[in-house]
Design a protein around this motif. Sequence first.
Motif, PDB file in Angstrom:
ATOM      1  N   GLY A   1      10.155 -10.798 -17.602  1.00  0.00           N
ATOM      2  CA  GLY A   1      10.672  -9.869 -16.232  1.00  0.00           C
ATOM      3  C   GLY A   1       9.870 -10.261 -14.906  1.00  0.00           C
ATOM      4  N   LEU A   2      10.283  -9.579 -13.920  1.00  0.00           N
ATOM      5  CA  LEU A   2       9.628  -9.933 -12.757  1.00  0.00           C
ATOM      6  C   LEU A   2       9.644  -8.714 -11.808  1.00  0.00           C
ATOM      7  CD1 LEU A   2      11.937 -13.024 -11.349  1.00  0.00           C
ATOM      8  CD2 LEU A   2       9.435 -12.965 -12.121  1.00  0.00           C
ATOM      9  N   ALA A   3       8.410  -8.514 -11.092  1.00  0.00           N
ATOM     10  CA  ALA A   3       8.458  -7.325 -10.150  1.00  0.00           C
ATOM     11  C   ALA A   3       7.790  -8.006  -8.732  1.00  0.00           C
ATOM     12  CB  ALA A   3       7.004  -6.665 -10.626  1.00  0.00           C
ATOM     13  N   ILE A   4       8.973  -7.962  -8.098  1.00  0.00           N
ATOM     14  CA  ILE A   4       8.678  -8.341  -6.636  1.00  0.00           C
ATOM     15  C   ILE A   4       7.750  -7.755  -5.984  1.00  0.00           C
ATOM     16  CG2 ILE A   4       9.829  -9.619  -4.518  1.00  0.00           C
ATOM     17  CD1 ILE A   4      10.667 -10.756  -7.101  1.00  0.00           C
ATOM     18  N   THR A   5       6.629  -8.370  -5.463  1.00  0.00           N
ATOM     19  CA  THR A   5       5.565  -7.385  -4.923  1.00  0.00           C
ATOM     20  C   THR A   5       5.109  -7.591  -3.402  1.00  0.00           C
ATOM     21  OG1 THR A   5       3.928  -9.026  -5.476  1.00  0.00           O
ATOM     22  CG2 THR A   5       4.311  -7.163  -7.123  1.00  0.00           C
ATOM     23  N   GLY A   6       5.664  -8.814  -3.140  1.00  0.00           N
ATOM     24  CA  GLY A   6       5.651  -9.016  -1.495  1.00  0.00           C
ATOM     25  C   GLY A   6       6.583 -10.272  -0.980  1.00  0.00           C
ATOM     26  N   ALA A   7       6.439 -10.411   0.225  1.00  0.00           N
ATOM     27  CA  ALA A   7       7.023 -11.380   1.117  1.00  0.00           C
ATOM     28  C   ALA A   7       6.244 -12.168   2.257  1.00  0.00           C
ATOM     29  CB  ALA A   7       8.336 -11.008   1.360  1.00  0.00           C
TER      30      ALA A   7
ATOM     31  N   GLY B   1      13.430  -7.427 -17.021  1.00  0.00           N
ATOM     32  CA  GLY B   1      14.169  -6.879 -15.963  1.00  0.00           C
ATOM     33  C   GLY B   1      13.548  -7.311 -14.587  1.00  0.00           C
ATOM     34  N   ILE B   2      14.270  -6.897 -13.474  1.00  0.00           N
ATOM     35  CA  ILE B   2      13.543  -7.236 -11.988  1.00  0.00           C
ATOM     36  C   ILE B   2      13.364  -5.932 -11.100  1.00  0.00           C
ATOM     37  CG2 ILE B   2      13.974  -8.365  -9.806  1.00  0.00           C
ATOM     38  CD1 ILE B   2      15.614 -10.348 -10.939  1.00  0.00           C
ATOM     39  N   ALA B   3      12.188  -5.913 -10.800  1.00  0.00           N
ATOM     40  CA  ALA B   3      11.928  -4.609  -9.973  1.00  0.00           C
ATOM     41  C   ALA B   3      11.419  -4.992  -8.566  1.00  0.00           C
ATOM     42  CB  ALA B   3      10.813  -3.813 -10.488  1.00  0.00           C
ATOM     43  N   GLY B   4      11.858  -4.215  -7.374  1.00  0.00           N
ATOM     44  CA  GLY B   4      11.487  -4.377  -6.207  1.00  0.00           C
ATOM     45  C   GLY B   4      12.368  -5.557  -5.587  1.00  0.00           C
ATOM     46  N   LEU B   5      13.277  -6.087  -6.138  1.00  0.00           N
ATOM     47  CA  LEU B   5      14.047  -7.273  -5.458  1.00  0.00           C
ATOM     48  C   LEU B   5      14.576  -6.538  -4.031  1.00  0.00           C
ATOM     49  CD1 LEU B   5      14.672 -10.274  -5.084  1.00  0.00           C
ATOM     50  CD2 LEU B   5      16.239  -9.841  -6.777  1.00  0.00           C
ATOM     51  N   ALA B   6      15.614  -5.847  -4.360  1.00  0.00           N
ATOM     52  CA  ALA B   6      16.475  -5.365  -3.385  1.00  0.00           C
ATOM     53  C   ALA B   6      15.729  -4.649  -2.090  1.00  0.00           C
ATOM     54  CB  ALA B   6      17.512  -4.338  -3.877  1.00  0.00           C
ATOM     55  N   ASP B   7      14.501  -3.880  -2.336  1.00  0.00           N
ATOM     56  CA  ASP B   7      13.648  -3.394  -1.306  1.00  0.00           C
ATOM     57  C   ASP B   7      13.030  -4.622  -0.635  1.00  0.00           C
ATOM     58  OD1 ASP B   7      11.888  -1.206  -0.249  1.00  0.00           O
ATOM     59  OD2 ASP B   7      10.453  -2.360  -1.247  1.00  0.00           O
ATOM     60  N   ARG B   8      12.456  -5.627  -1.098  1.00  0.00           N
ATOM     61  CA  ARG B   8      11.845  -6.784  -0.430  1.00  0.00           C
ATOM     62  C   ARG B   8      12.901  -7.445   0.255  1.00  0.00           C
ATOM     63  NH1 ARG B   8       6.554  -5.990   0.365  1.00  0.00           N
ATOM     64  NH2 ARG B   8       6.003  -4.632  -1.476  1.00  0.00           N
ATOM     65  N   LEU B   9      14.248  -7.675  -0.080  1.00  0.00           N
ATOM     66  CA  LEU B   9      15.117  -8.291   0.776  1.00  0.00           C
ATOM     67  C   LEU B   9      15.461  -7.508   1.872  1.00  0.00           C
ATOM     68  CD1 LEU B   9      17.580  -9.614  -2.155  1.00  0.00           C
ATOM     69  CD2 LEU B   9      15.931 -10.919  -0.763  1.00  0.00           C
ATOM     70  N   ASP B  10      15.443  -6.188   1.765  1.00  0.00           N
ATOM     71  CA  ASP B  10      15.808  -5.351   2.848  1.00  0.00           C
ATOM     72  C   ASP B  10      14.478  -5.517   3.880  1.00  0.00           C
ATOM     73  OD1 ASP B  10      17.393  -3.168   4.150  1.00  0.00           O
ATOM     74  OD2 ASP B  10      15.344  -2.017   3.776  1.00  0.00           O
TER      75      ASP B  10
ATOM     76  N   VAL C   1      21.098 -14.111 -14.120  1.00  0.00           N
ATOM     77  CA  VAL C   1      22.202 -13.146 -13.751  1.00  0.00           C
ATOM     78  C   VAL C   1      22.064 -12.256 -12.875  1.00  0.00           C
ATOM     79  CG1 VAL C   1      23.780 -11.549 -14.720  1.00  0.00           C
ATOM     80  CG2 VAL C   1      23.409 -13.881 -16.053  1.00  0.00           C
ATOM     81  N   ALA C   2      20.670 -11.596 -13.027  1.00  0.00           N
ATOM     82  CA  ALA C   2      20.386 -10.539 -12.116  1.00  0.00           C
ATOM     83  C   ALA C   2      20.124 -10.984 -10.650  1.00  0.00           C
ATOM     84  CB  ALA C   2      19.018  -9.602 -12.609  1.00  0.00           C
ATOM     85  N   SER C   3      19.485 -12.339 -10.634  1.00  0.00           N
ATOM     86  CA  SER C   3      19.207 -13.092  -9.333  1.00  0.00           C
ATOM     87  C   SER C   3      20.582 -13.291  -8.524  1.00  0.00           C
ATOM     88  CB  SER C   3      18.469 -14.347  -9.452  1.00  0.00           C
ATOM     89  OG  SER C   3      17.296 -14.096  -9.953  1.00  0.00           O
TER      90      SER C   3
ATOM     91  N   CYS D   1      18.392 -17.082  -0.827  1.00  0.00           N
ATOM     92  CA  CYS D   1      19.134 -15.978  -0.717  1.00  0.00           C
ATOM     93  C   CYS D   1      19.239 -15.684   0.834  1.00  0.00           C
ATOM     94  CB  CYS D   1      18.752 -14.491  -1.334  1.00  0.00           C
ATOM     95  SG  CYS D   1      19.891 -13.392  -0.942  1.00  0.00           S
ATOM     96  N   SER D   2      20.282 -15.718   1.541  1.00  0.00           N
ATOM     97  CA  SER D   2      20.599 -15.309   3.083  1.00  0.00           C
ATOM     98  C   SER D   2      20.101 -13.646   3.225  1.00  0.00           C
ATOM     99  CB  SER D   2      21.722 -15.572   3.775  1.00  0.00           C
ATOM    100  OG  SER D   2      22.017 -15.299   4.731  1.00  0.00           O
ATOM    101  N   VAL D   3      19.452 -13.302   4.153  1.00  0.00           N
ATOM    102  CA  VAL D   3      19.078 -12.153   4.273  1.00  0.00           C
ATOM    103  C   VAL D   3      19.708 -11.357   5.654  1.00  0.00           C
ATOM    104  CG1 VAL D   3      17.201 -11.834   2.973  1.00  0.00           C
ATOM    105  CG2 VAL D   3      16.804 -12.429   5.226  1.00  0.00           C
TER     106      VAL D   3
END
Length: 220
Positions: free
Chosen positions: A123-129, A149-158, A182-184, A210-212
């Motif tokens: 799984g992945l936890a997206i912690t920053g950018a 699973g993936i946590a924090g991805l939508a928040d970091r993209l935003d 699949v989740a990505s 991914c385009s933001v």
Amino acid sequence: MKDRQVMGVTGYALDEKVPDVVWPSWTYLTGSDTGGGPGGFMLNDLLGRLKDWGIRKIFIVTSDHAKDGEVIHAAYRMYADFGAEVELTVPDYHAPGEAKIVYGLDNPEFYAGQAPEPHSDTGLAITGAKHEPETDGTAGLVWEGRPEGIAGLADRLDRAHRDGARMAVPSQPSDISDAQGVASKAQGFVHCRQSTDYYAPGLPQVWWSCSVVRTPGEPA
């Protein structure tokens, strides 16, 4: 040096994550010395030193930046002459229309040994950018492993969008990337190939982009 004048420079940087991988720095020659062999001499000398220091693999990054229809970073021809092959292309990475291109060059004298064990946590936890150097608005996603699973991805993209980023890119070991593919894709990510044997022999590094940039009318 030539006649006590600098005619070219090169170098390398150790990889931050993998101790037996290096990245040569940008290699430059004065205009009058290109195409005559000095660049190949410098690279050959560098590769020889790296092999003696136990380096398993060399990754070379360049781009397809063009001016008046001609690619500026033409050193890719020299890398190919040494046996390097394109392993990874990230479209629009440096700027719209300018891709990141990564060549891989194996050390033929390196003994690979046993293949690595797969990660127990996929799984992945997206912690920053963070802003990717030498890019126009590309954010590199920082992650940590988690059981699933993936946590924090939508928040970091935003957040990347609010910070003015143009695109986001994560890079992951292939076993984790496969588990979260699949989740990505559901978040709009596109697979950008992989750097072979990056983390270890048999364990590639997979890149996604991914385009933001939101389309007109899309909610903020």
